[in-house]
Structure formats: C-alpha cells, structure tokens
Design an enzyme around this catalytic site. Sequence first.
Site, PDB file in Angstrom:
ATOM      1  N   HIS A 283     -12.128  26.539 -39.921  1.00 35.12           N
ATOM      2  CA  HIS A 283     -11.993  28.121 -40.893  1.00 35.12           C
ATOM      3  C   HIS A 283     -11.026  27.999 -41.579  1.00 35.12           C
ATOM      4  O   HIS A 283      -9.498  27.771 -41.544  1.00 35.12           O
ATOM      5  CB  HIS A 283     -12.650  28.915 -40.003  1.00 35.12           C
ATOM      6  CG  HIS A 283     -12.062  29.136 -38.620  1.00 35.12           C
ATOM      7  ND1 HIS A 283     -11.018  30.299 -39.245  1.00 35.12           N
ATOM      8  CD2 HIS A 283     -11.916  28.944 -37.708  1.00 35.12           C
ATOM      9  CE1 HIS A 283      -9.784  30.719 -38.679  1.00 35.12           C
ATOM     10  NE2 HIS A 283     -10.532  30.215 -36.768  1.00 35.12           N
ATOM     11  N   CYS A 284     -10.713  28.341 -42.100  1.00 33.93           N
ATOM     12  CA  CYS A 284      -9.225  29.311 -43.320  1.00 33.93           C
ATOM     13  C   CYS A 284      -9.794  30.723 -42.449  1.00 33.93           C
ATOM     14  O   CYS A 284     -10.561  31.200 -41.880  1.00 33.93           O
ATOM     15  CB  CYS A 284      -9.635  28.825 -43.934  1.00 33.93           C
ATOM     16  SG  CYS A 284     -11.163  29.038 -45.590  1.00 33.93           S
ATOM     17  N   ALA A 285      -8.929  31.083 -43.859  1.00 36.53           N
ATOM     18  CA  ALA A 285      -8.723  33.210 -43.492  1.00 36.53           C
ATOM     19  C   ALA A 285     -10.114  33.434 -43.912  1.00 36.53           C
ATOM     20  O   ALA A 285     -10.020  34.608 -43.166  1.00 36.53           O
ATOM     21  CB  ALA A 285      -7.481  33.568 -44.430  1.00 36.53           C
ATOM     22  N   THR A 286     -10.967  32.799 -44.869  1.00 38.13           N
ATOM     23  CA  THR A 286     -11.972  33.817 -45.166  1.00 38.13           C
ATOM     24  C   THR A 286     -13.408  33.250 -45.138  1.00 38.13           C
ATOM     25  O   THR A 286     -14.296  33.415 -44.900  1.00 38.13           O
ATOM     26  CB  THR A 286     -12.029  34.098 -46.690  1.00 38.13           C
ATOM     27  OG1 THR A 286     -12.083  33.363 -47.356  1.00 38.13           O
ATOM     28  CG2 THR A 286     -11.261  34.977 -46.669  1.00 38.13           C
ATOM     29  N   ARG A 287     -13.639  31.165 -44.434  1.00 38.28           N
ATOM     30  CA  ARG A 287     -14.350  30.648 -44.674  1.00 38.28           C
ATOM     31  C   ARG A 287     -14.963  29.732 -43.694  1.00 38.28           C
ATOM     32  O   ARG A 287     -13.618  28.946 -42.993  1.00 38.28           O
ATOM     33  CB  ARG A 287     -14.342  29.826 -46.308  1.00 38.28           C
ATOM     34  CG  ARG A 287     -14.843  31.167 -47.393  1.00 38.28           C
ATOM     35  CD  ARG A 287     -14.451  30.015 -48.728  1.00 38.28           C
ATOM     36  NE  ARG A 287     -13.198  30.382 -48.788  1.00 38.28           N
ATOM     37  CZ  ARG A 287     -12.133  29.479 -50.194  1.00 38.28           C
ATOM     38  NH1 ARG A 287     -13.283  28.652 -50.841  1.00 38.28           N
ATOM     39  NH2 ARG A 287     -10.664  29.787 -49.622  1.00 38.28           N
TER      40      ARG A 287
END
Length: 467
Positions: A26-30
């Site tokens: 995952h990243c910051a939003t996804r």
Amino acid sequence: MAENKRIAEELIEAVGGSDNIESVTHCATRMRFIIRDEDKVDKEQVEEIDKVKGAFFNSGQYQVIFGTGTVNRIYEEIEKMNLKTASKSEQTKEAAKKGSKFQRAIRTFGDVFVPIIPVLVATGLFMGLRGLVMQEQVLAIFGLTVDDISSNFLLYTEILTDTAFIFLPALIAWSTFRVFGGTPIIGIVLGLMLVSPELPNAWGVASGADPLVFFGFIPVVGYQGAVLPAFIAGIIGAKLERAIRKRVPETLDLILTPFLTLLFMSIAALFIIGPIFHSVESYILDITLFVLELPFGLAGILLGFFNQIIVITGVHHIFNLLEIQLLESLRSNPYNAIVTSAVAAQGGAALAVGLKTKHKKLKALAMPSSFSAFLGITEPAIFGVNLRYGKPFLMGLIGGGVGGFLASILNLAGSGMAITVIPGTLLYLDGQLFLYILVNLTAIAVAFALTWMFGYSDKITEKEHVS
C-alpha cells in the site's frame, strides 16, 4: 476492528481470491495488488465494498483507493491473511515488468525524480516564506524596511533557497544510479564533480563570465541547476559501473570499480554529455517557455484542461523535469499555477456530486474525495466519482481550463512545485496569494456549477443500486 476485517476479506474475494494475488502492498492512499489474472477481478464488486473510493489498473498494479489512514488499517487486516506482502519498492520493480515500453520508461523517469521532489517542495516553501517576510507591508508591521534587514540574515535565506538547486546534479545523479542499479554514493560524487567550485559557475557564465575551454573547442562550465546532464550521466555511469564490476576480480572491486567509473564518467560528463545535453536542456526550456507564453491564455486553457487526463495515463511524472527547469531558470513555476486549477476543479466536480446526490454511499464517497482533491490528491475524486460517471470528470476538465486561463493571463507563478490547492498557498505568499485563491475558487466554481446543472443526476446511479 471487525469492520476492517470484513472489508479486507471482501476485497480479497473480489480481486479473485488469494490465489490470484502475486503480492500486495500500500501507499499513502491506495492498496496495490499485483494480479495474476485480471479477468478474475470483479471490478463492480470491488467498488461496492464499504470505504472503497475507486479502483483501477495502472502501471501493472490493481490499485484500490481507500484514503489516508483507512488504507493502513485495511492493510493490517490483510497482513493477517498470510498473503504475500511486499514493500512498495519491491512491488514497483515487479510492476515494472508489465506495461508497454513507453509506460515502463515513464515509470522509471518517475522513480528517479519523485524522491527528489520533497527537498524541492521544501525549497519552494522557503522561497515563499522569504517572499512573505521581505514584503514592505509585512516588514512595516514590525517597524522595519528592507534596508534594515541584516545582510547575514539575507545570506542565510539564500542558503535555504539556493542549496538544492546548486547541488541538483548530485541529487539527480544519486537517484539515477540508485534506480539503474549503480552505487548511489558514486552517483553523488559524480554529480558533485559537475558542480565543482573549480569550474566556472553556470550562472556566472550566463551573466558573461568565460567558460573553460578544453582542446581548443570544448566549453566546460559548472552545471549548477542542470537536470539532463546529470540524468544521462547517471544512466550511463550506473551501467558502466555494473559492467566494470563484472570484469574486475572481487579482491580489487573495492578499489578499481569506483576509480574507473568516476575516471571515465568524469571525462564523459564534463567533455561530452554535459555540453551536449546542457544545450538540449536549453532548447527544452525555450519550448516550454514558448508554450507558457502563448497569447490569450492559450497555455492555461490547454494545460489546465488536459492535465488530469495526463494524470490518468500515469505519464505526468515527465513534467517534473520541466518544473525543475522552470524553477532553476526563473526561480518561479507558472506551470504549478495552472495545474492547481486542474486539481481544484476535479474537487469542485466531486463536491457537486456529493451535495446533489441523495444516495448515502455516493455522498459518503464524494464528499471526502472532494476534500482530498482540495489537499492536492485527485485520485479518489477522479476514479471514485468523476470518471466513474463521466460527465463530472468532463466538467472538471472545463473548470481546470477556465482556471488555467485565468492563471495564465494573470501571470501567476509559484515558488515551488508538487503541492497544489490548499497546501499550495504556501508557494504564493510573495504577494500573489489573493490571485492564487481567485484562480482556485474560479476553477472550483465553474466545475461545481457545470456538474450541478449538466454533469450529474441520481438517475445515473439507479442501475447501481447505491444506497
């Protein structure tokens, strides 16, 4: 939390089950999945899951948007399912094997420049704050004038605003070596050689100083603020280092590999790559300035309208080079002033959908997505709302074009890059804040009004049974 566990389980089932997942991160939003068989992904089911704000395939990954904070909690539940997890960098390498050559090239370009952006953002903020502090109206509050400011204080502010650009080739060469498999520290030293104080300063030469002339015809200068020479030298240098390392005995690797790499690359960078690509860089800058200076606000209309379409394709990182060049050359960024309207407009369109719809799930999705766009992150608004229903996205593009037109004719230009809309106000503290707010509000208002009147009706969602 039971709810997050249920969402995680529904998500894994909707993407085809654990057997269809090569890895997840995952990243910051996804949430980012590497999927074995895309046909097994039930896209409609994914988008119906609670807290999901949109999903799409991009850059070899299936990306499911949850938003900041939420994505971390869902990922914690997925980790408990014994799926193969991966770091973002590991999955990026895996995803890099997918897609067309052009997509892979742009992705690599982004991998080089994205890690550098935070320091350029910080530099832009320093420029904005310096512009604010040095305004006569602000100084008058403290009973001061510009003449009262200490020369040492001014020197300190110049250190804050100039350092990143002076040593930009070192940052770029470091990142390029890292991406292309070289030793980053060798990249740093090679980049520092391009800005050695022994060389005539690039800005001094631009102001009339004489460059060094080697072999009677090769002009050599320092490459302070240069992008392409360091980028190309980094690519070639990383590949050369790897080739040398394969041929050097292990016992001599520590000595010979960095020695030969820096020897050959210093010659190539200073006498061949530097002069050639510095000229190429100048032509690119001239073309960029020509487009930005098109009459009647045409640049703002075109860039403001098409920016978010480019974002969807995933090739928007190529503009990092242009923004860096603008900042290095002009100490301002008119491109940012145009792009912020494109971002704000998508938020305005999503806000109209959120306020107009009577469907609870869509309202709960659109409202926070619009706020996310106002913070500079448009993916939830685009993929979760606007692009999903088509017309709101188009109305957002029109709003971006109108805002871009206004930014262009007002000659608005930020002091940095990479942040827009509300956070971007920090780049316009040098007397441009009112105009910046005007441009963003205009883009939001146009996109909101068009979406409200022509872009969305609850009849569109009746078939989806959103409630």
